[in-house]
Design an enzyme around this catalytic site. Sequence first.
Site, PDB file in Angstrom:
ATOM      1  N   LYS A  74       0.790  -1.229   0.031  1.00 33.21           N
ATOM      2  CA  LYS A  74       0.051   0.069   0.012  1.00 33.21           C
ATOM      3  C   LYS A  74       0.779   1.195   0.022  1.00 33.21           C
ATOM      4  O   LYS A  74       1.754   1.187   0.706  1.00 33.21           O
ATOM      5  CB  LYS A  74      -0.894  -0.064   1.221  1.00 33.21           C
ATOM      6  CG  LYS A  74      -1.970  -1.104   1.435  1.00 33.21           C
ATOM      7  CD  LYS A  74      -2.940  -1.094   0.264  1.00 33.21           C
ATOM      8  CE  LYS A  74      -3.804  -2.308   0.509  1.00 33.21           C
ATOM      9  NZ  LYS A  74      -4.937  -2.375  -0.480  1.00 33.21           N
ATOM     10  N   LYS A  76       1.833  -9.628  -2.387  1.00 34.80           N
ATOM     11  CA  LYS A  76       1.056  -9.541  -3.826  1.00 34.80           C
ATOM     12  C   LYS A  76       0.828  -8.168  -4.327  1.00 34.80           C
ATOM     13  O   LYS A  76       0.879  -7.295  -3.597  1.00 34.80           O
ATOM     14  CB  LYS A  76      -0.213 -10.396  -3.766  1.00 34.80           C
ATOM     15  CG  LYS A  76      -1.240  -9.711  -2.652  1.00 34.80           C
ATOM     16  CD  LYS A  76      -2.645 -10.457  -2.640  1.00 34.80           C
ATOM     17  CE  LYS A  76      -3.633 -10.228  -3.876  1.00 34.80           C
ATOM     18  NZ  LYS A  76      -3.756  -8.773  -4.073  1.00 34.80           N
ATOM     19  N   ASP A 132      -1.612  -5.547  -5.808  1.00 33.67           N
ATOM     20  CA  ASP A 132      -3.105  -5.296  -5.768  1.00 33.67           C
ATOM     21  C   ASP A 132      -3.809  -5.671  -7.302  1.00 33.67           C
ATOM     22  O   ASP A 132      -3.092  -5.654  -8.350  1.00 33.67           O
ATOM     23  CB  ASP A 132      -3.394  -3.989  -4.997  1.00 33.67           C
ATOM     24  CG  ASP A 132      -4.434  -4.180  -3.819  1.00 33.67           C
ATOM     25  OD1 ASP A 132      -5.171  -5.218  -4.031  1.00 33.67           O
ATOM     26  OD2 ASP A 132      -4.502  -3.343  -2.957  1.00 33.67           O
ATOM     27  N   GLU A 133      -5.145  -5.700  -7.133  1.00 25.82           N
ATOM     28  CA  GLU A 133      -5.958  -5.958  -8.201  1.00 25.82           C
ATOM     29  C   GLU A 133      -5.865  -5.131  -9.430  1.00 25.82           C
ATOM     30  O   GLU A 133      -5.670  -5.429 -10.651  1.00 25.82           O
ATOM     31  CB  GLU A 133      -7.503  -6.188  -7.910  1.00 25.82           C
ATOM     32  CG  GLU A 133      -8.337  -4.688  -7.692  1.00 25.82           C
ATOM     33  CD  GLU A 133      -8.116  -4.207  -6.329  1.00 25.82           C
ATOM     34  OE1 GLU A 133      -8.533  -2.979  -6.113  1.00 25.82           O
ATOM     35  OE2 GLU A 133      -7.225  -4.704  -5.364  1.00 25.82           O
ATOM     36  N   HIS A 190      -7.958 -13.446  -7.537  1.00 24.99           N
ATOM     37  CA  HIS A 190      -8.500 -12.421  -7.132  1.00 24.99           C
ATOM     38  C   HIS A 190      -9.954 -12.132  -7.591  1.00 24.99           C
ATOM     39  O   HIS A 190     -10.241 -12.436  -8.859  1.00 24.99           O
ATOM     40  CB  HIS A 190      -7.627 -11.099  -7.449  1.00 24.99           C
ATOM     41  CG  HIS A 190      -7.944  -9.776  -6.321  1.00 24.99           C
ATOM     42  ND1 HIS A 190      -9.126  -9.028  -6.496  1.00 24.99           N
ATOM     43  CD2 HIS A 190      -7.361  -9.237  -5.502  1.00 24.99           C
ATOM     44  CE1 HIS A 190      -9.128  -8.209  -5.684  1.00 24.99           C
ATOM     45  NE2 HIS A 190      -7.984  -8.179  -5.055  1.00 24.99           N
ATOM     46  N   ARG A 191     -10.861 -12.020  -6.722  1.00 25.90           N
ATOM     47  CA  ARG A 191     -12.072 -11.711  -7.324  1.00 25.90           C
ATOM     48  C   ARG A 191     -12.720 -10.165  -7.341  1.00 25.90           C
ATOM     49  O   ARG A 191     -14.044  -9.915  -7.219  1.00 25.90           O
ATOM     50  CB  ARG A 191     -13.023 -12.572  -6.244  1.00 25.90           C
ATOM     51  CG  ARG A 191     -13.396 -11.637  -4.710  1.00 25.90           C
ATOM     52  CD  ARG A 191     -13.925 -12.371  -3.786  1.00 25.90           C
ATOM     53  NE  ARG A 191     -14.160 -11.723  -2.361  1.00 25.90           N
ATOM     54  CZ  ARG A 191     -15.012 -11.929  -1.550  1.00 25.90           C
ATOM     55  NH1 ARG A 191     -15.816 -12.862  -1.614  1.00 25.90           N
ATOM     56  NH2 ARG A 191     -15.018 -11.364  -0.275  1.00 25.90           N
ATOM     57  N   LYS A 248     -13.094  -4.847   6.072  1.00 31.00           N
ATOM     58  CA  LYS A 248     -13.811  -3.736   5.526  1.00 31.00           C
ATOM     59  C   LYS A 248     -14.725  -4.184   4.404  1.00 31.00           C
ATOM     60  O   LYS A 248     -15.488  -3.409   3.908  1.00 31.00           O
ATOM     61  CB  LYS A 248     -12.810  -2.810   4.622  1.00 31.00           C
ATOM     62  CG  LYS A 248     -12.123  -3.581   3.515  1.00 31.00           C
ATOM     63  CD  LYS A 248     -11.056  -2.506   2.795  1.00 31.00           C
ATOM     64  CE  LYS A 248     -10.459  -3.233   1.599  1.00 31.00           C
ATOM     65  NZ  LYS A 248      -9.780  -2.140   0.805  1.00 31.00           N
ATOM     66  N   SER A 288      -9.234 -11.665   3.419  1.00 29.66           N
ATOM     67  CA  SER A 288      -8.456 -10.293   2.937  1.00 29.66           C
ATOM     68  C   SER A 288      -9.439  -9.179   3.095  1.00 29.66           C
ATOM     69  O   SER A 288     -10.633  -9.653   3.062  1.00 29.66           O
ATOM     70  CB  SER A 288      -7.704 -10.315   1.402  1.00 29.66           C
ATOM     71  OG  SER A 288      -8.657 -10.427   0.664  1.00 29.66           O
ATOM     72  N   GLY A 289      -8.940  -7.959   3.230  1.00 27.30           N
ATOM     73  CA  GLY A 289      -9.708  -6.688   2.966  1.00 27.30           C
ATOM     74  C   GLY A 289     -10.006  -6.229   4.287  1.00 27.30           C
ATOM     75  O   GLY A 289     -10.741  -6.313   5.200  1.00 27.30           O
ATOM     76  N   GLN A 299      -4.483 -12.248   4.446  1.00 19.80           N
ATOM     77  CA  GLN A 299      -3.970 -11.510   3.501  1.00 19.80           C
ATOM     78  C   GLN A 299      -4.020  -9.988   4.121  1.00 19.80           C
ATOM     79  O   GLN A 299      -5.403  -9.542   3.757  1.00 19.80           O
ATOM     80  CB  GLN A 299      -4.498 -11.581   2.066  1.00 19.80           C
ATOM     81  CG  GLN A 299      -3.679 -10.820   0.995  1.00 19.80           C
ATOM     82  CD  GLN A 299      -2.383 -11.335   0.556  1.00 19.80           C
ATOM     83  OE1 GLN A 299      -2.360 -12.812   0.097  1.00 19.80           O
ATOM     84  NE2 GLN A 299      -1.337 -10.869   0.547  1.00 19.80           N
ATOM     85  N   ALA A 300      -3.272  -9.599   4.757  1.00 15.43           N
ATOM     86  CA  ALA A 300      -3.460  -8.299   5.515  1.00 15.43           C
ATOM     87  C   ALA A 300      -3.144  -6.932   4.480  1.00 15.43           C
ATOM     88  O   ALA A 300      -2.280  -7.063   3.453  1.00 15.43           O
ATOM     89  CB  ALA A 300      -2.911  -8.146   6.874  1.00 15.43           C
TER      90      ALA A 300
END
Length: 375
Positions: A153, A179, A181-182, A271-272, A311, A352-353, A374-375
């Site tokens: 991030k 990883k 991110d999307e 990833h969704r 979240k 995650s999230g 997955q933080a």
Amino acid sequence: MCGRMKKIYKEFVDLSYQPSESDIVCLFKFSTKKEIEEAVGAIAAESSTGTWTELTTETKEAIKKRAKVFEIKKNIAKIAYPIELFELGNMPQLLSSIAGNIFGMKEVETLRLEDVSLPKEYIKSFKGPKFGINGVRKIFDVWDRPLLGAIIKPKLGLTTEAHVKVAKEEWIGGVDIIKDDENLTNQRFNTFKKRVELIMKAKKEAERITGEKKVYLFNVTAEANEMLRRAKLVRDAGGEYIMVDILTVGFSALQTLIEEAQRLNLAVHAHRAMHAALTRNKKHGISMLVIAKLARVVGVDQIHVGAVFGKMESSYKEVMQIVKEIKNEEINEKNLLYQKWFGTKQVFPVASGGLHPGVVDKLYEVFGKDVIIQA
């Protein structure tokens, strides 16, 4: 015309029918202002051999291939489809049938595909996961705890050098997996090729310092041919993993990518992104359970399932249904369709999230040791 169509649609309802082992069975939740049998018959018709009007071209053989509504309980209908209606090994074609035009039909006000049960012949026409839970654990040689992941991030905006610096610090801090991110792919400020090159150097250094196996999930999401090129670049650099946004690339591209990834011996992280556009409305769309099941069939090795805490919107019941479906060999539970997996490998669930250290103990209580946090 309306009266004739009611009659035609009702011909797709047969409450005495017992599905065969080779049928594909779908569970739909619906609402309608029409007669119930007319509405659910319309779903079965439009998703199989029927249409909005009478047909003079329909043969006896075509009639035999009709989908059949075989159970109706309040606002829930189960529909059985003969396997002959489907092309084996073609996931887009399945979705074009059971999740296609039916969502826009006037006979229903809302419609949600809650579950799908697939027979052995259909499941075996796909590759399935190459690694699965045990294969992923073998990469790390970690067997007795959850795997710990982190996401760089801010997700976008860092230069490649700044991005890699954060990754190295997180690895040294104890994280197993880092990883993309999307929405980080090949932007000018952080190109894919340079990121792969510098990340792999940092990974080796982090492994030397910690004595632990470290892995990076490179997001190859792009046009299909470009995804294949990026997967090869990862493999040539010594990577073990790729990541892909399975819904935005689509199941056609996903199948192509998985075939290449398995040839290259790369594990696939699913990833969704975009799923909530389909799944969040509990009255209309497609459940995440269905998406996760189809992803297991196609062959992803791990997939985001929600976290209960954090979240993102997800209920305990929904998350647990998904986890059971992607980890177990057989599902035989109330309110779900029976599913046997015929030896298809387990998929690693990813929570995650918006996660943080304060919820790790709760996550362990919910998921057990077989989860990637997955933080």
